[in-house]
Design an enzyme around this catalytic site. Structure first.
Site, PDB file in Angstrom:
ATOM      1  N   SER A   6      23.967   1.444  26.201  1.00  0.00           N
ATOM      2  CA  SER A   6      24.718   0.761  25.140  1.00  0.00           C
ATOM      3  C   SER A   6      23.976   0.760  23.811  1.00  0.00           C
ATOM      4  CB  SER A   6      25.045  -0.681  25.555  1.00  0.00           C
ATOM      5  OG  SER A   6      23.883  -1.371  25.948  1.00  0.00           O
ATOM      6  N   ASP A 230      22.762 -12.548  23.377  1.00  0.00           N
ATOM      7  CA  ASP A 230      22.556 -11.106  23.225  1.00  0.00           C
ATOM      8  C   ASP A 230      21.475 -10.854  22.180  1.00  0.00           C
ATOM      9  OD1 ASP A 230      22.602  -8.391  23.012  1.00  0.00           O
ATOM     10  OD2 ASP A 230      24.733  -8.207  22.540  1.00  0.00           O
ATOM     11  N   HIS A 233      21.287  -5.966  21.790  1.00  0.00           N
ATOM     12  CA  HIS A 233      22.075  -5.099  20.916  1.00  0.00           C
ATOM     13  C   HIS A 233      21.916  -5.542  19.464  1.00  0.00           C
ATOM     14  CE1 HIS A 233      24.039  -4.928  24.927  1.00  0.00           C
ATOM     15  NE2 HIS A 233      23.951  -3.636  24.670  1.00  0.00           N
TER      16      HIS A 233
END
Length: 254
Positions: A6, A230, A233
């Site tokens: 990702s 998160d 990312h």
């Protein structure tokens, strides 16, 4: 084509947005077929693709469960003959429990339930490196490796007294040009493997500049919002745009 997890998706999304801004009136299409996402500018005969393959090496289903095969890389058949390849792999090598997509690891003829993840990562990268050295024609394909994208889950790595401090609420980058926690161990493995390759691979070296950006993550706004934290990312626009500036500079050098 971006090949990886990702974080490769993060960079692919960044580049497609940057290109669209540069030619805002150009027609484009964006489709996903199987594991490949393709953003196309027909007028420029250009495609920017993302192929999700978190380990680069293969995971194979067996009667005893999924096996991570450190010496097998069938995915290379999909990447071969692409003009520009940008590889990345790291984060999924650390997953355990329900997030771990395999039940055992195979290295040659030896199958084990687990091993030191950094050792496994190096073995997998060597398989990828051997594929590049044996399968890539440098006159047709330029090969890049993104580097290791860091997370900011543990504040002690950048000098916080409380290790539970993470990227939540961070509004300023770490000042200076060096990261207090030192070199990322996976970055050292990448450099070691690349140094022994016979075909040219350009390392984008995104690690240190990204380590300094504890303020650049979605935090509570990632993963659909307020369900978890998160700190892996990156927000867009944001840090991956800098990665793509490095990629662009490397491409136009030659």
């Amino acid at each position: 084509m971006f090949v990886g997890d990702s974080l490769s998706l993060n960079q692919w999304q960044s580049l497609t947005c940057m290109l669209h801004v540069a030619v805002a009136k150009a027609n484009y299409s964006s489709v996903r077929i199987g594991g490949i996402s393709t953003f196309t500018f027909p007028a420029y005969n250009a495609k920017v693709m993302f192929y999700r393959n978190a380990f680069l090496v293969d995971i194979v289903s067996t009667p005893n469960g999924a096996v991570l095969k450190l010496d097998s890389i069938e995915g290379g058949k999909i990447w071969k003959d692409i003009d520009v390849l940008v590889f990345n792999s790291w984060h999924w090598w650390l997953h355990t429990g329900r997030k771990q997509p395999w039940s055992s690891i195979q290295d040659g003829n030896v199958i084990v339930k687990d091993m030191d993840r950094l050792v496994a990562y190096e073995k997998g990268l060597k398989t990828w490196a051997n594929w590049v050295d044996s399968s890539v024609d440098p006159t047709k394909t330029k090969v890049f490796f993104q580097g290791v994208s860091p997370d900011h889950m543990n504040g002690s790595t950048w000098g916080e007294s409380n290790p539970s401090i993470n990227c939540k609420g961070q509004m300023q980058p770490i000042l200076g040009t060096t990261f207090p926690g030192g070199q990322h161990p996976a970055e050292a493995v990448v450099e070691k493997v690349l140094q022994k390759m016979t075909k040219p691979v350009y390392l984008l070296r995104v690690t240190t500049l990204s380590q300094l950006r504890k303020d650049g993550h979605p935090s509570v706004y990632g993963h659909g919002g307020h369900r978890d934290m998160d700190c892996s990312h990156w927000c867009l626009a944001g840090v991956p745009d800098a990665w793509n500036e490095l990629l662009y500079a490397a491409l136009i050098q030659k």
